[in-house]
Design an enzyme around this catalytic site. Structure first.
Site, PDB file in Angstrom:
ATOM      1  N   ARG A 135       0.828  -1.200   0.000  1.00  0.00           N
ATOM      2  CA  ARG A 135       0.000   0.000   0.000  1.00  0.00           C
ATOM      3  C   ARG A 135       0.863   1.250   0.000  1.00  0.00           C
ATOM      4  NH1 ARG A 135      -3.024  -2.065   5.064  1.00  0.00           N
ATOM      5  NH2 ARG A 135      -3.151  -3.610   3.478  1.00  0.00           N
TER       6      ARG A 135
ATOM      7  N   ASP B  67      -3.494   4.141  10.825  1.00  0.00           N
ATOM      8  CA  ASP B  67      -4.249   3.424  11.855  1.00  0.00           C
ATOM      9  C   ASP B  67      -4.398   4.295  13.091  1.00  0.00           C
ATOM     10  OD1 ASP B  67      -4.681   1.068  10.450  1.00  0.00           O
ATOM     11  OD2 ASP B  67      -2.879   0.102  11.229  1.00  0.00           O
TER      12      ASP B  67
END
Length: 163
Positions: free
Chosen positions: A94, A99
């Site tokens: 990615r 997060d």
């Protein structure tokens, strides 16, 4: 204002430049104040191991957004930098992964958001940069430093600061 911890990761493209731009977007779009930023770390891939090493870092931010609005904003920023959550392979390559690790001492357990992050204490690639900026922060009853002490940090390498 809430004190939040966000982990950044990626292994496609110029990840370190992406981090700098993403952090600026996070601060701007959340009307947040950056309190701390860790160094960048090269880390072995996790989950799906047949891919390039990742770069990981963490930031501490102060924001007035609620946890759900913050998560929505982080997902918008990921998309802006090329991430397509709907069509990617889990734990695969990615451009940018953001997060939400912790939001004050808030606990949330919903399908779209779990706080603190449910796999935090399994992930040295998150705990190493967190330990650099908030070693004594207690999350779910454990200090970051103590949680890291129980994990292997093999293959995690601090990268030199960018000029």
């Amino acid at each position: 204002m809430a004190d939040v911890l966000i982990a950044l990761g990626g292994n496609l493209g110029d990840v370190r430049t992406t981090f700098e731009k993403a952090i600026a977007n996070i601060c701007g779009m959340t009307q947040g104040v950056l309190l701390a930023r860790s160094s960048d770390y090269a880390t072995p891939p996790w989950g799906e191991e047949e891919q390039a090493r990742f770069i990981n870092a963490c930031i501490e931010l102060e924001t007035s957004l609620d946890p759900h609005a913050l998560l929505f904003t982080l997902h918008k920023i990921e998309k802006k930098f090329g991430r397509d959550r709907a069509h990617e392979k889990r734990w695969g390559p990615r451009t940018l992964d953001l997060d939400l690790i912790a939001y004050d001492d808030v606990k949330v357990d919903k399908p779209e958001l779990t706080l603190p992050h449910p796999r935090l204490f399994e992930r040295a690639f998150v705990l190493v940069p967190l330990a650099e900026i908030v070693p004594d922060r207690v999350i779910a009853g454990r200090s970051v430093r103590a949680a890291l002490a129980g994990l292997s940090t093999d293959g995690i390498e601090r990268l030199p600061d960018l000029p």
